[in-house]
Design a protein around this motif. Structure first.
Motif, PDB file in Angstrom:
ATOM      1  N   ALA A  35       0.877  -1.178   0.000  1.00 44.11           N
ATOM      2  CA  ALA A  35       0.000   0.000   0.000  1.00 44.11           C
ATOM      3  C   ALA A  35       0.910   1.221   0.000  1.00 44.11           C
ATOM      4  CB  ALA A  35      -0.918  -0.006   1.221  1.00 44.11           C
ATOM      5  N   HIS A  36       0.318   2.434  -0.033  1.00 42.40           N
ATOM      6  CA  HIS A  36       1.189   3.617  -0.031  1.00 42.40           C
ATOM      7  C   HIS A  36       0.830   4.600   1.073  1.00 42.40           C
ATOM      8  CE1 HIS A  36      -1.499   6.455  -2.296  1.00 42.40           C
ATOM      9  NE2 HIS A  36      -1.911   5.377  -2.922  1.00 42.40           N
ATOM     10  N   THR A  37       1.870   5.294   1.554  1.00 44.87           N
ATOM     11  CA  THR A  37       1.731   6.169   2.728  1.00 44.87           C
ATOM     12  C   THR A  37       1.448   7.620   2.354  1.00 44.87           C
ATOM     13  OG1 THR A  37       4.102   6.686   2.727  1.00 44.87           O
ATOM     14  CG2 THR A  37       3.402   4.768   4.027  1.00 44.87           C
ATOM     15  N   ALA A  83      -2.691  -3.129  -2.660  1.00 41.56           N
ATOM     16  CA  ALA A  83      -3.939  -2.581  -2.107  1.00 41.56           C
ATOM     17  C   ALA A  83      -3.952  -1.060  -2.223  1.00 41.56           C
ATOM     18  CB  ALA A  83      -4.075  -2.997  -0.644  1.00 41.56           C
ATOM     19  N   ASP A  84      -4.788  -0.576  -3.105  1.00 40.64           N
ATOM     20  CA  ASP A  84      -4.926   0.868  -3.285  1.00 40.64           C
ATOM     21  C   ASP A  84      -6.386   1.111  -3.665  1.00 40.64           C
ATOM     22  OD1 ASP A  84      -4.367   3.540  -3.559  1.00 40.64           O
ATOM     23  OD2 ASP A  84      -2.974   3.312  -5.233  1.00 40.64           O
ATOM     24  N   ASN A  85      -6.900   2.243  -3.265  1.00 42.80           N
ATOM     25  CA  ASN A  85      -8.342   2.439  -3.391  1.00 42.80           C
ATOM     26  C   ASN A  85      -8.816   2.475  -4.840  1.00 42.80           C
ATOM     27  OD1 ASN A  85      -9.073   2.405  -0.696  1.00 42.80           O
ATOM     28  ND2 ASN A  85      -8.249   4.456  -0.433  1.00 42.80           N
ATOM     29  N   LEU A 138      -7.824   8.772   2.993  1.00 44.56           N
ATOM     30  CA  LEU A 138      -8.281   7.370   2.921  1.00 44.56           C
ATOM     31  C   LEU A 138      -7.496   6.622   1.851  1.00 44.56           C
ATOM     32  CD1 LEU A 138     -12.121   7.799   3.389  1.00 44.56           C
ATOM     33  CD2 LEU A 138     -10.611   6.415   4.823  1.00 44.56           C
ATOM     34  N   ASP A 139      -7.222   7.304   0.732  1.00 46.98           N
ATOM     35  CA  ASP A 139      -6.291   6.817  -0.299  1.00 46.98           C
ATOM     36  C   ASP A 139      -4.891   7.237   0.124  1.00 46.98           C
ATOM     37  OD1 ASP A 139      -4.861   6.212  -2.593  1.00 46.98           O
ATOM     38  OD2 ASP A 139      -5.779   7.774  -3.823  1.00 46.98           O
ATOM     39  N   ASP A 140      -4.036   6.425   0.716  1.00 46.69           N
ATOM     40  CA  ASP A 140      -4.247   4.999   0.739  1.00 46.69           C
ATOM     41  C   ASP A 140      -4.121   4.483   2.179  1.00 46.69           C
ATOM     42  OD1 ASP A 140      -4.646   2.474  -0.476  1.00 46.69           O
ATOM     43  OD2 ASP A 140      -2.515   2.152  -0.721  1.00 46.69           O
ATOM     44  N   LEU A 141      -4.331   5.428   3.156  1.00 45.96           N
ATOM     45  CA  LEU A 141      -4.112   5.014   4.543  1.00 45.96           C
ATOM     46  C   LEU A 141      -5.177   4.027   5.023  1.00 45.96           C
ATOM     47  CD1 LEU A 141      -2.821   8.287   6.244  1.00 45.96           C
ATOM     48  CD2 LEU A 141      -1.547   6.475   5.093  1.00 45.96           C
ATOM     49  N   ASN A 168       5.517   7.970  -2.146  1.00 48.71           N
ATOM     50  CA  ASN A 168       5.605   8.585  -3.479  1.00 48.71           C
ATOM     51  C   ASN A 168       4.855   7.841  -4.586  1.00 48.71           C
ATOM     52  OD1 ASN A 168       8.938   9.246  -2.444  1.00 48.71           O
ATOM     53  ND2 ASN A 168       7.311  10.749  -2.499  1.00 48.71           N
ATOM     54  N   GLU A 169       3.795   7.122  -4.216  1.00 49.23           N
ATOM     55  CA  GLU A 169       2.951   6.528  -5.265  1.00 49.23           C
ATOM     56  C   GLU A 169       2.286   7.625  -6.085  1.00 49.23           C
ATOM     57  OE1 GLU A 169      -0.439   5.033  -7.403  1.00 49.23           O
ATOM     58  OE2 GLU A 169      -0.560   6.472  -5.762  1.00 49.23           O
ATOM     59  N   GLU A 170       1.944   8.732  -5.415  1.00 54.37           N
ATOM     60  CA  GLU A 170       1.184   9.802  -6.077  1.00 54.37           C
ATOM     61  C   GLU A 170       2.029  10.577  -7.090  1.00 54.37           C
ATOM     62  OE1 GLU A 170      -1.845   9.854  -5.886  1.00 54.37           O
ATOM     63  OE2 GLU A 170      -2.422   8.945  -3.973  1.00 54.37           O
ATOM     64  N   THR A 171       3.341  10.384  -7.064  1.00 56.28           N
ATOM     65  CA  THR A 171       4.182  11.069  -8.052  1.00 56.28           C
ATOM     66  C   THR A 171       4.913  10.080  -8.948  1.00 56.28           C
ATOM     67  OG1 THR A 171       5.988  11.199  -6.459  1.00 56.28           O
ATOM     68  CG2 THR A 171       4.527  13.088  -6.557  1.00 56.28           C
TER      69      THR A 171
HETATM   70 CO    CO Z   1      -3.756   5.563  -4.057  1.00 57.00          CO
END
Ligand code: CO
Length: 432
Positions: free
Chosen positions: A82-84, A313-315, A237-240, A267-270
């Motif tokens: 998952a990502h923080t 696991a990611d929303n 919530l994405d992705d906590l 850094n999933e979002e970038t």
């Molecule tokens: Co996400």
């Protein structure tokens, strides 16, 4: 209390503590230490024991925790990733800007892809890490910092200055989105104000602050909404949500045979392209070191990889009641309908029929409903961790997540029931 109430309360508390990536990792770390997990350092020699519980962090924003299996080291891993990180705003260097009336605003940079206008008029604050001078220039002291009260706001322009604001309003990240920090006294200094505030908060000398990573967060706590409190409303919530589910499943599952790992990347979002992101070899390195520490060699590692399975696991997007037409015509994942298996013909997700079949079987064993997401063919979707990880490690695996509304808003909406369903599915994945 039933399990759903326990998981929900725990999630809300987790979200409230985990205001930015540094605090998400810190919250997970504290919880794991309570559960007997021992910290490992990447630069140390690892002497792991079967049945041992360990964790490793990278950059204080990624965390890898595992419970070592007691069987042959060639036995495969069970991994949940998952990502923080979440989209938002980072403070730039030399951020203070003095405006008429001695008003000080902060220069910021957008991180990832937030829905910008959801950030207006919120009680915002700042959190992140601070690097302090030490006797070794290569090892500055890291301290986390969080201002526990509303400190800033991004005030929206009054409608009287833009009568057509409700017909669509393009926003400049540099002009429209800068948060206001306060008013300084006449002759007061705006320069270095943030550094002085951070120093005071930490009880250190401002001259000892070498640098910091500070991000904005919304201080509004996570809440339950809906007639039966069926919705979770929160930032991040994405992705906590998935970070919390993965952590809970690792703690609650019992399996002495296989090695269970949670891999929480930054850094999933970038695009994941950092040393703490999913495109780095950090997870592969950790898996290799686990196998080696148990007496295996490179071939043992490759055999273990071939026998492994990962849940990325990611929303996902639950069908939005105001925009049903945005969804695929035949697949309508809904809030409360269980974990969403994500599928893409162009391989933006790692899911294939083989891995979807595995995850479906796990859901069935856990007695949890499941559903499928595919993009409407005229809508380009996002991507996530799974296919990036498989370029490092040739894992079988599935992309899935909780369906949510308003992804990348300052607050998103998820389902209480889905969170419990997903934890149950993850516990079954780790246990069977
Ligand atoms: Co996400």
């Amino acid at each position: 209390m039933d399990k759903t109430a326990i998981y929900t309360d725990d999630l809300l508390e987790f979200l409230n503590r985990s205001v930015v990536n540094f605090f998400a990792v810190d919250t997970v770390r504290r919880r794991l230490e309570q559960e007997g997990f021992r910290r490992l350092e990447a630069r140390d020699h690892w002497d792991l024991q079967p049945g041992g519980r360990y964790y490793l962090t990278q950059n204080d924003t990624a965390l890898f925790a595992f419970i070592v299996g007691e069987s042959d080291p060639a036995r495969g891993f069970r991994i949940i990733s998952a990502h923080t990180d979440s989209p938002g705003f980072r403070v730039k260097p030399s951020a203070e800007m003095l405006c008429p009336g001695n008003v000080v605003k902060l220069n910021t940079e957008v991180y990832g892809g937030p829905i910008l206008y959801t950030w207006f008029n919120r009680p915002l604050s700042l959190a992140g890490r601070v690097l302090l001078r030490s006797c070794d220039p290569f090892r500055p002291v890291t301290r986390l910092v969080k201002f526990d009260r509303p400190l800033l706001t991004i005030p929206h322009l009054a409608i009287h200055f833009n009568r057509s604001v409700n017909e669509g309003n393009p926003l400049s990240k540099q002009k429209d989105m800068l948060p206001v920090l306060g008013i300084v006294d006449d002759g007061g200094k705006a320069d270095g104000m943030l550094c002085r505030m951070v120093a005071q908060q930490l009880g250190v000398d401002p001259d000892d602050i070498l640098d910091f990573d500070l991000s904005l967060f919304d201080t509004t706590p996570a809440t339950l909404e809906g007639v039966d409190r069926e919705f979770i409303s929160s930032g991040r919530l994405d992705d906590l949500g998935m970070v919390h589910a993965a952590m809970t499943a690792l703690i609650e599952s019992e399996n002495t045979e296989v090695t269970r790992i949670i891999a929480l990347f930054d850094n999933e979002e970038t695009g994941s392209g950092t040393k703490q992101g999913a495109a780095s070899p950090i997870l592969a390195d950790a898996m290799r070191r686990i196998v080696y520490s148990l007496g295996g060699d490179e071939e043992t590692y490759l055999r273990a990889v071939a026998d492994s399975f990962m849940v990325s696991a990611d929303n996902a997007h639950a069908t939005h009641p105001n925009y049903v037409e945005k969804q695929d015509p035949t697949n309508h994942p809904v809030l409360g309908g269980g974990p969403v298996i994500k599928i893409n013909a162009n391989c933006k997700y790692m899911t294939d029929a083989d891995s979807a079949a595995v995850f479906r079987s796990i859901c069935e064993r856990a007695e949890v409903p499941y559903q499928y997401f595919v993009n409407h063919s005229d809508v380009a979707g996002g991507s996530t961790l799974g296919n990036i990880l498989t370029s490092q490690i040739p894992l079988r695996g599935v992309d899935m997540g909780a369906g949510i509304w308003s992804m990348h808003s300052v607050r998103e909406t998820a389902s209480v029931d889905d969170h419990t369903f997903i934890i149950r599915a993850f516990i079954e994945f780790f246990s069977c």
